[in-house]
Structure formats: C-alpha cells, structure tokens
Scaffold this motif. Structure first.
Motif, PDB file in Angstrom:
ATOM      1  N   ARG A 199       0.847  -1.177   0.000  1.00 17.92           N
ATOM      2  CA  ARG A 199       0.000   0.000   0.000  1.00 17.92           C
ATOM      3  C   ARG A 199       0.889   1.234   0.000  1.00 17.92           C
ATOM      4  O   ARG A 199       2.020   1.189   0.481  1.00 17.92           O
ATOM      5  CB  ARG A 199      -0.901   0.021   1.245  1.00 17.92           C
ATOM      6  N   ASP A 200       0.348   2.325  -0.525  1.00 16.21           N
ATOM      7  CA  ASP A 200       1.107   3.574  -0.486  1.00 16.21           C
ATOM      8  C   ASP A 200       1.337   3.979   0.971  1.00 16.21           C
ATOM      9  O   ASP A 200       0.513   3.684   1.850  1.00 16.21           O
ATOM     10  CB  ASP A 200       0.344   4.683  -1.214  1.00 16.21           C
ATOM     11  N   ASN A 201       2.428   4.655   1.203  1.00 14.92           N
ATOM     12  CA  ASN A 201       2.762   5.084   2.571  1.00 14.92           C
ATOM     13  C   ASN A 201       3.374   6.472   2.511  1.00 14.92           C
ATOM     14  O   ASN A 201       4.498   6.697   2.952  1.00 14.92           O
ATOM     15  CB  ASN A 201       3.748   4.062   3.178  1.00 14.92           C
ATOM     16  N   PRO A 202       2.615   7.439   1.938  1.00 20.64           N
ATOM     17  CA  PRO A 202       3.220   8.749   1.674  1.00 20.64           C
ATOM     18  C   PRO A 202       3.372   9.583   2.941  1.00 20.64           C
ATOM     19  O   PRO A 202       2.629   9.415   3.909  1.00 20.64           O
ATOM     20  CB  PRO A 202       2.209   9.408   0.723  1.00 20.64           C
ATOM     21  N   LYS A 203       4.350  10.462   2.875  1.00 28.57           N
ATOM     22  CA  LYS A 203       4.500  11.485   3.911  1.00 28.57           C
ATOM     23  C   LYS A 203       3.858  12.744   3.338  1.00 28.57           C
ATOM     24  O   LYS A 203       4.468  13.430   2.526  1.00 28.57           O
ATOM     25  CB  LYS A 203       5.983  11.695   4.212  1.00 28.57           C
TER      26      LYS A 203
ATOM     27  N   PHE B 104      -2.840  11.837   1.847  1.00 31.22           N
ATOM     28  CA  PHE B 104      -3.059  10.403   1.671  1.00 31.22           C
ATOM     29  C   PHE B 104      -4.562  10.162   1.577  1.00 31.22           C
ATOM     30  O   PHE B 104      -5.317  10.601   2.447  1.00 31.22           O
ATOM     31  CB  PHE B 104      -2.469   9.660   2.880  1.00 31.22           C
TER      32      PHE B 104
ATOM     33  N   THR C  46      -0.543  13.126   6.372  1.00 29.30           N
ATOM     34  CA  THR C  46      -0.019  12.185   7.369  1.00 29.30           C
ATOM     35  C   THR C  46       1.052  12.815   8.265  1.00 29.30           C
ATOM     36  O   THR C  46       1.551  12.159   9.170  1.00 29.30           O
ATOM     37  CB  THR C  46       0.568  10.936   6.688  1.00 29.30           C
ATOM     38  N   VAL C  47       1.394  14.078   8.008  1.00 23.38           N
ATOM     39  CA  VAL C  47       2.354  14.753   8.890  1.00 23.38           C
ATOM     40  C   VAL C  47       1.624  15.657   9.881  1.00 23.38           C
ATOM     41  O   VAL C  47       1.845  15.591  11.088  1.00 23.38           O
ATOM     42  CB  VAL C  47       3.379  15.578   8.086  1.00 23.38           C
TER      43      VAL C  47
ATOM     44  N   GLN D 171       3.780   0.210   6.408  1.00 19.40           N
ATOM     45  CA  GLN D 171       2.937   1.362   6.695  1.00 19.40           C
ATOM     46  C   GLN D 171       3.471   2.021   7.958  1.00 19.40           C
ATOM     47  O   GLN D 171       3.752   1.350   8.957  1.00 19.40           O
ATOM     48  CB  GLN D 171       1.485   0.917   6.915  1.00 19.40           C
TER      49      GLN D 171
ATOM     50  N   TYR E 181       3.156  10.279  10.129  1.00 16.35           N
ATOM     51  CA  TYR E 181       4.582  10.613  10.248  1.00 16.35           C
ATOM     52  C   TYR E 181       4.780  11.731  11.285  1.00 16.35           C
ATOM     53  O   TYR E 181       5.828  12.352  11.328  1.00 16.35           O
ATOM     54  CB  TYR E 181       5.125  11.098   8.899  1.00 16.35           C
TER      55      TYR E 181
END
Lengths: 92, 408
Positions: free
Chosen positions: A46-50, A53, A73-74, B247, B296
C-alpha cells in the motif's frame, strides 16, 4: 485526537471511527490471472506517503458507513471528505 | 544517601568526532539510529570495513531510539524470530564489556500476562516453542506471577483477570541513549564518520546499481548504500524507486514522575494492551499499541493514552496516585506479518533494513551484526535470510502478528 466529519453524522471524535487504510484499492478483476508479484502487490503493498493520503474511514460507532478522506499524514489535517466510489478530489 | 539513580554515571563529554562528509565512502548508511549505528560498528568490528558514513538528518539516535520503552526479550514464537532476537539477546549480554561503556542492561525478566483461555493456550505453546529454540521461558500461574511482581493485581474480580503468564528471566531493559552512544563512540573510534544534520534527498542509481546519495550537504559517492530509516523507510526507498510493504504509524509511550522502586520486572499484556517497566531513575515507562492511522507526525491521539492508562491501572491499582509526566510518539514502520525486512533489494548494492515496527530496540545488536554481514558479503546472514523482501511474493511470511505478542 482528530475531529472527523462523517458525511452523514457530521463532526465526531476519532474514537468513534475505524480506520480502513488506503482508499481506491480495487479487487483485481481476474485474480487467477495475476502473477505472484502482482498478487503480492495487491495483497501486501500500500502507499505510505509522507503528506496527503487518500484513505478510508468507517463511522463504526454510529452510522457504520464507509467514506473516504484525504488527510495529511504529517499534520493529520483532514483536507477533504468524499463518498466511496467518487474520484479522488484534487488537493491544491 | 544512595537514592534512586545514584548509580548512574555523570553525563559524558563528546564521545565522537563531528566530521565533514567525505566525497566518497565504501558504505553509506542512511539513518543514524540504533540500527544504523550498530550496523556501522559491526561493519568495522566484524568485517574490517571502516570507510563508512552514517548519515542522519536530525541528531544521532533522536528518532525511535530515543522514544522506545527499552524492553529487551527474545521469547518469540517462530523459529526465524527466535533466531534473530535470541542472537541479539546474547549480544546484549556481552555488550557493555564489548563496547566498554555502561548501558545499564538489567536482566530483570519479562512477564507476558494471559487473560483468557486462548491467551493461556497460546502462551504455553510459546513457552514450549521458546524452549525448543534454546530461549529461556517458563509458564507461571497467577500466584507465581504475584511472586515475581508483587504489585500485579491477580484478583479474579476484574474485567480481564490474570490467568497466568510467561516469564523470560534473561529479558530486561537497557538505557537506550547509552546504547546509542556506546555504539556511536565505538564506531567512531574505528574510523566511521557519523554525520548529523545531513538529510539524504536522493539515491543515485547507474545501470541498476546504487552508486551514491545526494544530501543536504552535497553528493556522496558510495560503494554500497544501506537504508536504515525505520519510520521513514518508505520515503527513503522511494528515492531508489523501491516500494516496501510497510505502513508508518504513530506509536505512543509515556512516563510517570520519579517513584521509589516498586516494579521489579517488566510486565506486558496484550489483552489489555499495555507494557510497563520502571526505569533506573524511577519513572514508570509505559507503552501501548500503535495508533490505527498512517502518520509521520511523531504524535498520536489521546484516547490511546487513556486506554493505556486504564489498562495499566487495572493491572496495577497502586499506580492510581501516580502522575503522567510526559507522553510522546515515534513513527513505526509496520509490515503485513509484523516481522522485519532485512536484506537485498531489486537495486544492486542497495540494502534494506526496516519493518521492525514496534519492536526494533531489542533487536539492535542483532540487526547490526546481521545487517553488517549482509552488506559486507552482498548476501544475507542465515539469521536474516528469512526476513527477505521476497517473502511477500513467495508467501513465506514470518507471521508474528498475535503469535509472539502484538506489542513488541
């Protein structure tokens, strides 16, 4: 704790929701035709972008309906809420 | 008068150099946490490879190495996990002497509590599996749990009564910062360059082979590039066009104010989801499960802390008057089977170590040993061969989800 706006119930606290991971991952049309690599990608990758999302949430403690969210996600800021089955909104 | 912490050493002077990055190294390690530092140390110590740089975008060991709950154990269910964690535990047992630096490794044992009939069955099975793998393990009934840790509430009149627990006497805790400093000092002394505030912004690949990195302090050529970025594993690997099945999630922990010694061991409970020890200085150290969402942000949501505290209070009623001093979060990279990924990548001379999720600290010396071997020889050490990236394609998973303990 995040405040998440359910499209049906309005803004509720995060504890009412269940996380569903990346959105827009569809089941392969012909699973048996996939190679091992392709199947592994569907199953485990799966994508895990910073940053922004597109992800799924379920309002499990109330209406129990799924919907999609674009969340950073930040910062954890929610940038968009949109129904399942509609295209991902473009975030400027 | 000898109070809590009186046996602690003074804060040390600078233990390593602060070199300017050279233009080229035999090995560049991306990530100056515990795993990166240990890998650099064993590259130099075991393989004589000293032309090594550890690149760290922040300060050394300021990520998960500074944020974990310092629990060390090896009582995992599957042979593959027991292999690498027990190797790590054996290294821990000699580490203070090896590195000639105090790391306050305290083998005070770990109790993993069982709260349901299924917990009991799984725990007994794990004890037997551990013994077959040469890992010390005992099954304790509730009264024996109480003898090991007198403050545990074993009353049957609670929501999740303690029905027993597994006990690994050789397990324990260590002082995480000192571990990082010890590895850093020893690696530096053998010639490794530890370069802080140097963020990797790109990985250069020529003809399918990693040849260097671009950084905020200029390009650096490398014979081999070893990724060791934990929560940022996906971000770093993406620079090389490599996807990883991980993840990133927030994982939170907290400490109480300093208390008199009340807690002689480490207690973990999956069912009520908390793990507790008491640090040398006297603060209770508690961790919980990960926050559910990807993140993150090095912080999580407060209801996780609330649940963790209510779980801790049910197990330890005596904590009711203790105050939370501080909570924090780290970013853990979780794999689908809750086991790490360590080995080769589709790019030549680019190596990956990630996916340790919530359990990386305890593995630190074992990771360093095996990852250094993998990098030096271009092929995995037998102990990390099962933890290859390919296992997600072959299906040979090492499924520790719920097998060894949800909480690491």
């Amino acid at each position: 704790m995040m405040l998440i706006s359910c499209p049906w119930c309005g803004p509720r606290e995060e504890a009412e929701f269940h996380y569903g991971g990346q959105a827009h991952v569809s089941y392969p049309e012909d699973p048996s035709a996939l190679s091992d690599e392709e199947w592994a990608r569907f199953l485990f990758y799966r994508d895990n972008p910073k940053g922004p999302f597109a992800e799924r949430w379920n309002h499990s403690a109330s209406c129990r309906r799924w919907f999609n969210v674009i969340r950073d996600t930040v910062t954890y800021e929610i940038l968009a809420v949109y129904p399942v089955g509609t295209p991902k909104p473009v975030i400027a | 008068m000898a109070g809590p912490g009186s046996d602690l050493p003074d804060h040390p002077d600078w233990l390593w150099r602060t070199p300017e990055p050279k233009r080229s190294y035999d090995v560049v390690i991306i990530g100056g946490g515990g795993h990166g530092l240990a890998t650099a140390y064993y590259l130099a110590k075991n393989h004589g490879i000293t032309n090594v740089a550890v690149l760290e975008r922040g300060w050394l060991a300021g990520g998960n190495m500074a944020r974990n709950t310092t629990i060390i154990r090896s009582n995992y269910l599957w042979d593959e996990s027991a292999g690498i964690y027990e190797h790590a535990l054996k290294l821990w047992e000699g580490l203070e002497e090896q590195l000639d630096y105090p790391i306050l490794f305290s083998q005070r044992g770990v109790l993993n509590l069982a709260h349901s009939l299924q917990d009991v069955r799984d725990s007994v099975r794990r004890v037997e599996a551990n013994r077959l793998n040469g890992v010390d393990a005992e099954w304790l009934d509730p009264q024996q749990v109480k003898e090991v840790c007198p403050i545990v509430n074993i009353s049957p009149d609670v929501r999740y009564p303690v029905l027993g627990g597994t006990y690994q006497p050789r397990a324990g805790i260590a002082k995480h910062d000192y571990v990082a400093w010890a590895f850093a000092r020893a690696a530096d002394a053998m010639g490794v360059d530890l370069i802080q505030h140097c963020e990797v912004t790109g990985i250069d690949i020529v003809d399918g082979r990693a040849v260097g990195v671009r950084t905020t302090r200029g390009p650096i050529a490398a014979g081999k590039v070893a990724m060791c970025a934990a929560g940022h594993a996906s971000v770093v690997a993406a620079m090389a066009g490599v996807d990883l099945p991980v993840q990133s999630h927030p994982l939170q922990a907290l400490v109480s104010e300093l208390l008199e010694p009340v807690h002689p061991t480490v207690v973990m409970s999956n069912a009520v989801h908390v793990y507790v020890s008491q640090a040398h200085k006297g603060e209770l150290v508690m961790g919980a499960g990960i926050d559910s969402y990807n993140g993150y942000g090095q912080r999580g949501s407060f209801h996780i802390i609330e649940r963790q505290m209510s779980a801790a209070l049910e197990l330890f009623p005596t904590f009711a008057r203790a105050h939370v001093l501080r909570t924090w979060g780290g970013i853990v990279d979780v794999t689908p089977d809750a086991s790490a990924i360590m080995g080769l990548t589709p790019v030549d001379e680019l190596y990956v170590n990630c996916g340790w999720g919530t359990g990386g600290f305890k593995a630190t010396p074992g990771v360093g040993w095996c990852y250094a071997h993998t990098i030096a020889n271009g092929e995995p050490h037998p102990l990390n061969a099962p933890f290859s990236l390919e296992r997600f394609t072959t299906g040979a998973l090492v499924d520790e989800h719920g097998a060894a303990a949800v909480a690491h």
